[in-house]
Design a protein around this motif. Structure first.
Motif, PDB file in Angstrom:
ATOM      1  N   THR A 189       0.696  -0.924  -0.115  1.00 30.13           N
ATOM      2  CA  THR A 189       0.192  -0.433  -0.220  1.00 30.13           C
ATOM      3  C   THR A 189       0.942   1.271   0.070  1.00 30.13           C
ATOM      4  O   THR A 189       1.675   1.241   0.595  1.00 30.13           O
ATOM      5  CB  THR A 189      -0.863  -0.039   1.475  1.00 30.13           C
ATOM      6  N   ASN A 213      -4.495   0.327  -4.235  1.00 31.84           N
ATOM      7  CA  ASN A 213      -3.716   0.033  -2.586  1.00 31.84           C
ATOM      8  C   ASN A 213      -2.996   1.438  -2.862  1.00 31.84           C
ATOM      9  O   ASN A 213      -2.032   0.955  -2.105  1.00 31.84           O
ATOM     10  CB  ASN A 213      -2.689  -1.362  -3.369  1.00 31.84           C
ATOM     11  N   ASP A 237      -3.739  -0.759   7.647  1.00 34.74           N
ATOM     12  CA  ASP A 237      -3.290  -1.108   6.759  1.00 34.74           C
ATOM     13  C   ASP A 237      -2.501  -2.860   7.429  1.00 34.74           C
ATOM     14  O   ASP A 237      -2.433  -3.956   7.044  1.00 34.74           O
ATOM     15  CB  ASP A 237      -3.254  -0.717   5.738  1.00 34.74           C
ATOM     16  N   CYS A 242      -1.254  -5.483   5.211  1.00 37.55           N
ATOM     17  CA  CYS A 242      -0.461  -5.127   3.865  1.00 37.55           C
ATOM     18  C   CYS A 242       0.420  -4.538   4.593  1.00 37.55           C
ATOM     19  O   CYS A 242       1.454  -4.322   5.290  1.00 37.55           O
ATOM     20  CB  CYS A 242      -1.641  -3.570   3.248  1.00 37.55           C
TER      21      CYS A 242
END
Ligand code: ABU
Length: 478
Positions: A189, A213, A237, A242
């Motif tokens: 991300t 993303n 996240d 992520c």
């Protein structure tokens, strides 16, 4: 007189089969005389007319036969070139406010012409010689202004590609195996504000991290990234598994010229161990002014910085630099072996070991020439003049009841509206009527005329004239 040795005009019918030569009129042109007279004419016209007459693409198609001929037209090409030059928008004129560049630094223009004549490629010292040292001096000067005293940098073809280089480094630093083995599994991300340049999303698609993303962090009423939302989003996240690889702070947003709260963004990046990049393509040059550089001071603590010298520093396009705070990252992420190329000198003098491109144009000489001409003091004055023009525009707009200022500018872009008149149509009409080239931008649901005060050769009268014309055209549309 210097002609090409190989010219269609010099070929006789004994040299190549009959029928492949098109008859052309005898035109004797000294290319250098042609260059001199065309440039003089252009400069004259720039002063007199300011803008070339507006032509739609359909009209422009009929001005010159642009098609590639089967048989060459020889020196007649120069008259074709002249017609194209005279029909091209004049970005150095005092009626051009459309883009984040404009104006001309003559020493840089001459240096760029010489660069073209020299035609070096900036991958090796062997191919470019002293030009590599010129590039190093310019990069050192830029990185010291940012505060990357031990860092490194490389010229790249434009801000979008410089941002791309930063994003590749950031992605690879987040997961060391990516460069060799590719991305596996994790969702990578990135974080950027809703006012940032579109290249951040585009590049996320290019580097395999995915446009979806990229977390678009809302901006506040001044067009600056909301750091509270940034912090919450990264935390969420991480909890989802992520890999946050990049926070992009913008120093000079494309529409408003706003500067994100860089110190706070750097703090978030450190808290979460994420690469902090600053896109200073537009606003980087504010670092040249002791009066205006304070909002950018914290860039020294970021990990990378992009600076488009062809914007506020006024050299011809393109001159964009990616700077990295820690030396060695560019080589780590971009070097390849090529025995046929890297044959002499150590890697420090072979920038091809640090660039995305292989063959690379020399964009440094023009920057060096401009900086020699101005010195640090001259460039500081130049930035201050750009800001003085913007402040003058603000004073004009805020004292006129027919106009509405979007917000106080932090860099030399002034966004405003003519009350009751559509900004988009005003800009289109000004272009069509050949009054000025000026664009519009969108912020929080409204369109604004975007007045870019990047050309320090403009006068207050030019600014007043432009604003007056937007009112006149606005009235006619309202
Ligand atoms: N790289 C963004 C440029 C946009 C502009 O010149 O208006």
């Amino acid at each position: 007189m210097l002609f090409n040795r190989f010219s269609p005009k010099r070929i006789t019918q004994h040299d190549i089969p009959l029928g492949s030569i098109r008859a052309v009129d005898e035109v004797i042109v000294d290319p250098f005389e042609f260059l001199k007279t065309t440039v003089s004419e252009l400069l004259e016209q720039e002063k007199a007319d300011a803008l070339s007459k507006y032509q739609s693409p359909y009209e422009a198609k009929h001005l010159v036969n642009l098609e590639i001929p089967v048989s060459g037209i020889g020196e007649q090409v120069y008259s074709q070139l002249r017609r194209i030059v005279m029909a091209t928008p004049r970005t150095s004129s005092h009626r051009f406010f459309n883009q984040l560049f404009g104006g001309r630094v003559t020493s840089a223009t001459i240096a760029d012409m010489l660069t073209t004549a020299l035609n070096n490629s900036m991958y090796t010292y062997k191919a470019a010689g002293i030009q590599i040292l010129v590039e190093q001096v310019v990069i050192d000067a830029l990185k010291h202004l940012v505060g990357f005293h031990d860092g490194e940098g490389i010229f790249a073809p434009g801000g979008a590609i410089s941002n791309l280089a930063a994003m590749i480094v950031a992605r690879n630093e987040a997961q060391n195996s990516v460069r060799d083995r590719g991305i596996s599994g994790s969702c990578f991300t990135a974080y950027t504000s809703d006012q940032s340049h579109y290249s951040i999303q585009k590049n996320a698609g290019i580097i395999g991290c995915g446009r979806d993303n990229v977390r678009i962090i809302p901006s506040d009423n001044a067009g600056k990234m909301r750091v509270d939302i940034l912090r919450t989003q990264i935390t969420e996240d991480r909890q989802q598994g992520c890999v946050p690889y990049l926070i992009n702070a913008t120093a000079g947003t494309t529409v408003l010229g706003a500067i994100d709260p860089i110190a706070d963004i750097v703090d978030v990046a450190r808290e979460h161990n994420v690469w902090c990049h600053v896109d200073g393509a537009w606003g980087g040059s504010m670092l040249l002014s002791s009066e205006y550089r304070t909002p950018l001071d914290a860039c020294a603590d970021a990990d990378s910085f992009v600076w488009n010298v062809h914007k506020m520093m006024g050299v011809p396009l393109q001159a964009s630099v990616i700077l990295i705070r820690a030396k060695g990252k560019l080589k780590k992420h971009f070097s390849e072996q090529a025995d046929y190329l890297f044959q002499s000198e150590e890697d420090d003098y072979n920038p091809g070991m640090r660039s995305i491109q292989c063959g690379r144009r020399n964009d440094a000489l023009k920057v060096w020439a401009a900086w020699q001409y101005y010195g640090h003091e001259g460039y500081e004055r130049r930035v201050n003049i750009q800001m003085e023009l913007a402040i003058h525009a603000v004073e004009n707009i805020t004292t006129d009841a027919a106009l509405r200022l979007c917000m106080m500018p932090e860099s030399p872009i002034v966004c405003f509206q003519v009350r009751g008149a559509p900004s988009k149509r005003i800009c289109a009409e000004m272009d069509r009527q050949g009054i000025a080239k000026i664009g519009y931008g969108h912020f929080k649901g409204e369109d604004y005329i975007r007045l870019v005060c990047v050309n320090p050769d403009l006068t207050f009268d030019d600014i007043d004239h432009l604003i007056e014309q937007t009112k006149r055209v606005g009235d006619s549309l309202a």
